[in-house]
Design a protein around this motif. Structure first.
Motif, PDB file in Angstrom:
ATOM      1  N   TYR A 197      37.053  30.121  -5.664  1.00  0.00           N
ATOM      2  CA  TYR A 197      37.407  29.831  -4.266  1.00  0.00           C
ATOM      3  C   TYR A 197      36.368  28.918  -3.633  1.00  0.00           C
ATOM      4  O   TYR A 197      36.698  27.913  -2.982  1.00  0.00           O
ATOM      5  N   SER A 198      35.099  29.241  -3.832  1.00  0.00           N
ATOM      6  CA  SER A 198      34.025  28.393  -3.290  1.00  0.00           C
ATOM      7  C   SER A 198      33.973  27.046  -4.004  1.00  0.00           C
ATOM      8  O   SER A 198      33.737  26.006  -3.381  1.00  0.00           O
ATOM      9  N   ILE A 199      34.206  27.066  -5.317  1.00  0.00           N
ATOM     10  CA  ILE A 199      34.207  25.813  -6.080  1.00  0.00           C
ATOM     11  C   ILE A 199      35.326  24.895  -5.605  1.00  0.00           C
ATOM     12  O   ILE A 199      35.137  23.676  -5.454  1.00  0.00           O
ATOM     13  N   ASN A 200      36.499  25.462  -5.340  1.00  0.00           N
ATOM     14  CA  ASN A 200      37.617  24.656  -4.849  1.00  0.00           C
ATOM     15  C   ASN A 200      37.314  24.027  -3.498  1.00  0.00           C
ATOM     16  O   ASN A 200      37.692  22.879  -3.236  1.00  0.00           O
ATOM     17  N   LEU A 201      36.641  24.765  -2.639  1.00  0.00           N
ATOM     18  CA  LEU A 201      36.236  24.205  -1.342  1.00  0.00           C
ATOM     19  C   LEU A 201      35.255  23.050  -1.545  1.00  0.00           C
ATOM     20  O   LEU A 201      35.344  22.022  -0.853  1.00  0.00           O
ATOM     21  N   ARG A 202      34.337  23.211  -2.453  1.00  0.00           N
ATOM     22  CA  ARG A 202      33.380  22.142  -2.747  1.00  0.00           C
ATOM     23  C   ARG A 202      34.088  20.896  -3.265  1.00  0.00           C
ATOM     24  O   ARG A 202      33.756  19.770  -2.899  1.00  0.00           O
ATOM     25  N   ILE A 203      35.061  21.106  -4.148  1.00  0.00           N
ATOM     26  CA  ILE A 203      35.786  19.966  -4.724  1.00  0.00           C
ATOM     27  C   ILE A 203      36.495  19.165  -3.631  1.00  0.00           C
ATOM     28  O   ILE A 203      36.543  17.922  -3.686  1.00  0.00           O
ATOM     29  N   MET A 204      37.024  19.855  -2.630  1.00  0.00           N
ATOM     30  CA  MET A 204      37.731  19.174  -1.537  1.00  0.00           C
ATOM     31  C   MET A 204      36.825  18.919  -0.329  1.00  0.00           C
ATOM     32  O   MET A 204      37.301  18.824   0.802  1.00  0.00           O
ATOM     33  N   SER A 205      35.524  18.808  -0.591  1.00  0.00           N
ATOM     34  CA  SER A 205      34.542  18.465   0.458  1.00  0.00           C
ATOM     35  C   SER A 205      34.579  19.453   1.616  1.00  0.00           C
ATOM     36  O   SER A 205      34.582  19.074   2.799  1.00  0.00           O
ATOM     37  N   ASN A 206      34.615  20.752   1.264  1.00  0.00           N
ATOM     38  CA  ASN A 206      34.596  21.839   2.240  1.00  0.00           C
ATOM     39  C   ASN A 206      35.792  21.823   3.191  1.00  0.00           C
ATOM     40  O   ASN A 206      35.708  22.339   4.314  1.00  0.00           O
ATOM     41  N   ARG A 207      36.896  21.264   2.747  1.00  0.00           N
ATOM     42  CA  ARG A 207      38.146  21.315   3.511  1.00  0.00           C
ATOM     43  C   ARG A 207      39.112  22.271   2.816  1.00  0.00           C
ATOM     44  O   ARG A 207      39.280  22.207   1.605  1.00  0.00           O
ATOM     45  N   ALA A 208      39.747  23.135   3.596  1.00  0.00           N
ATOM     46  CA  ALA A 208      40.651  24.116   3.011  1.00  0.00           C
ATOM     47  C   ALA A 208      42.011  23.528   2.672  1.00  0.00           C
ATOM     48  O   ALA A 208      42.751  24.084   1.869  1.00  0.00           O
ATOM     49  N   ASN A 209      42.329  22.384   3.270  1.00  0.00           N
ATOM     50  CA  ASN A 209      43.650  21.791   3.070  1.00  0.00           C
ATOM     51  C   ASN A 209      43.532  20.277   3.097  1.00  0.00           C
ATOM     52  O   ASN A 209      42.869  19.724   3.976  1.00  0.00           O
ATOM     53  N   VAL A 210      44.179  19.610   2.137  1.00  0.00           N
ATOM     54  CA  VAL A 210      44.186  18.152   2.077  1.00  0.00           C
ATOM     55  C   VAL A 210      45.625  17.682   1.931  1.00  0.00           C
ATOM     56  O   VAL A 210      46.351  18.131   1.030  1.00  0.00           O
ATOM     57  N   SER A 211      46.063  16.787   2.819  1.00  0.00           N
ATOM     58  CA  SER A 211      47.438  16.292   2.808  1.00  0.00           C
ATOM     59  C   SER A 211      47.559  15.049   1.932  1.00  0.00           C
ATOM     60  O   SER A 211      46.634  14.240   1.839  1.00  0.00           O
ATOM     61  N   PHE A 212      48.722  14.898   1.288  1.00  0.00           N
ATOM     62  CA  PHE A 212      49.018  13.721   0.470  1.00  0.00           C
ATOM     63  C   PHE A 212      49.984  12.781   1.190  1.00  0.00           C
ATOM     64  O   PHE A 212      50.693  12.003   0.551  1.00  0.00           O
ATOM     65  N   LEU A 213      50.012  12.858   2.512  1.00  0.00           N
ATOM     66  CA  LEU A 213      50.998  12.096   3.294  1.00  0.00           C
ATOM     67  C   LEU A 213      50.888  10.602   3.047  1.00  0.00           C
ATOM     68  O   LEU A 213      51.892   9.896   2.924  1.00  0.00           O
ATOM     69  N   LYS A 214      49.681  10.095   2.947  1.00  0.00           N
ATOM     70  CA  LYS A 214      49.480   8.653   2.764  1.00  0.00           C
ATOM     71  C   LYS A 214      48.948   8.321   1.369  1.00  0.00           C
ATOM     72  O   LYS A 214      48.345   7.268   1.169  1.00  0.00           O
ATOM     73  N   VAL A 215      49.170   9.227   0.430  1.00  0.00           N
ATOM     74  CA  VAL A 215      48.670   9.047  -0.931  1.00  0.00           C
ATOM     75  C   VAL A 215      49.851   8.990  -1.891  1.00  0.00           C
ATOM     76  O   VAL A 215      50.778   9.800  -1.804  1.00  0.00           O
ATOM     77  N   ASN A 216      49.824   8.025  -2.800  1.00  0.00           N
ATOM     78  CA  ASN A 216      50.879   7.921  -3.806  1.00  0.00           C
ATOM     79  C   ASN A 216      50.649   8.936  -4.918  1.00  0.00           C
ATOM     80  O   ASN A 216      49.561   9.022  -5.480  1.00  0.00           O
ATOM     81  N   THR A 217      51.698   9.690  -5.213  1.00  0.00           N
ATOM     82  CA  THR A 217      51.656  10.651  -6.317  1.00  0.00           C
ATOM     83  C   THR A 217      52.788  10.335  -7.296  1.00  0.00           C
ATOM     84  O   THR A 217      53.636   9.474  -7.032  1.00  0.00           O
ATOM     85  N   THR A 218      52.801  11.029  -8.399  1.00  0.00           N
ATOM     86  CA  THR A 218      53.882  10.839  -9.374  1.00  0.00           C
ATOM     87  C   THR A 218      55.232  11.152  -8.760  1.00  0.00           C
ATOM     88  O   THR A 218      56.214  10.412  -8.938  1.00  0.00           O
TER      89      THR A 218
END
Length: 313
Positions: free
Chosen positions: A95-116
């Motif tokens: 849980y703490s590692i995941n927060l670190r990976i996302m720069s201490n943000r609990a949620n990151v949106s892909f609204l303006k990011v291209n995905t598969t």
């Protein structure tokens, strides 16, 4: 509605295949899945925000799950911590590692990011404007999951796969054959958590965001899906076992959809979904035990043979 159920069923089916490898093949209670599932989404988010292509990001997410399983195995084997506690410890730390990976943000949106999935949706909209873009995502997932299932079926027919299956049933036999059970168990646990992380990455792409709390209760839903599949199809053939895992995942998602959509008619809310999941597992266990007792009675209690006419003369 149907395509949404199938898409979610296939995505979470990847995770259930990992649960199948740990819980059924290796008989290893791996709670790390609750942490490795969001780990895949968090790694995907970090990679996409840094401009890494989605395909490469999925591979990195899978590698992150492998690493989580590796450290769970180390805690279990080197520190001699019970498998359940080792998984819980790793899940908590992730849980703490995941927060670190996302720069201490609990949620990151892909609204303006291209995905598969966004690329597939854009291609479907351009080529087939009258068809829902989600059918393109569904077709991609069907091909991907079937290839994954075929690869697993082939692996479990190899010497390594057969030995891994024997490890869950009889560890002493594996030791007598000169194999190291710790290495075999480590391979299986790593692969199971890798699949969970890959499923988490796909789920994040489909939902449009990555969340550190997305793994809560995932292992329980995986067990419910696994038992639903076993309730429907009873077989010892590995190709059918992996197939019923996917079928069980789709059925579980369908039941959850029905509960969310029509549960209000009997007073159920979204807060009751975890309760429904637990009841499904208990019901599956009860039915399995009843069927096991019935088969045992049929095996030992056989009808009396009638004496043919004239045999005593």
């Amino acid at each position: 509605m149907i395509h949404s159920i199938l898409i979610e069923g296939l995505i979470y089916g990847i995770m259930v295949l990992g649960v199948f490898a740990s819980f059924r093949i290796l008989n290893f209670c791996d709670m790390t899945v609750d942490g490795s599932f969001p780990l895949g989404g968090c790694i995907l988010a970090a990679c996409l925000l840094h401009g890494i292509p989605p395909a490469v990001a999925l591979v990195i997410a899978f590698a992150g799950g492998l690493a989580a399983g590796f450290f769970t195995t180390l805690i279990y084997t080197r520190l001699r911590v019970p498998d359940l506690l080792a998984g819980i410890l790793m899940m908590t730390m992730l849980y703490s590692i995941n927060l670190r990976i996302m720069s201490n943000r609990a949620n990151v949106s892909f609204l303006k990011v291209n995905t598969t999935f966004s690329r597939i949706s854009a291609w479907m909209t351009q080529m087939f404007p009258s068809v829902s873009p989600e059918w393109g995502i569904l077709l991609f997932l069907v091909i991907f999951v079937m290839l994954l299932k075929g690869g697993l079926d082939l692996f479990f027919h190899t010497d390594l796969g057969l030995t891994m299956g024997a490890l869950g049933a009889n560890e002493q036999m594996v030791v007598s054959q000169g194999m190291n059970p710790q290495i075999l168990r480590g391979i299986g646990v790593c692969f199971g958590d890798g699949l969970a992380a890959l499923a988490g990455a796909f789920a994040a792409m489909y939902n449009g965001f990555a969340d550190v709390g997305s793994g809560t209760g995932v292992v329980v839903s995986g067990l419910a899906s696994l038992m639903l599949g076993e309730f429907i199809l009873r077989t010892n053939k590995i190709s059918l076992q992996t197939l019923r895992v996917i079928i069980g995942s789709i059925m579980y998602r369908a039941l959850m959809f029905v509960g969310r959509s029509y549960g209000y008619k009997i007073g159920l809310t979204s807060n009751d979904l975890k309760l429904i999941t637990g009841l499904l597992i208990i019901l599956s266990l009860i039915v399995s035990n009843l069927q096991g007792h019935t088969n045992l009675k049929q095996h030992f209690i056989r009808p009396a043979k009638t004496c043919p006419l004239g045999a005593g003369k």
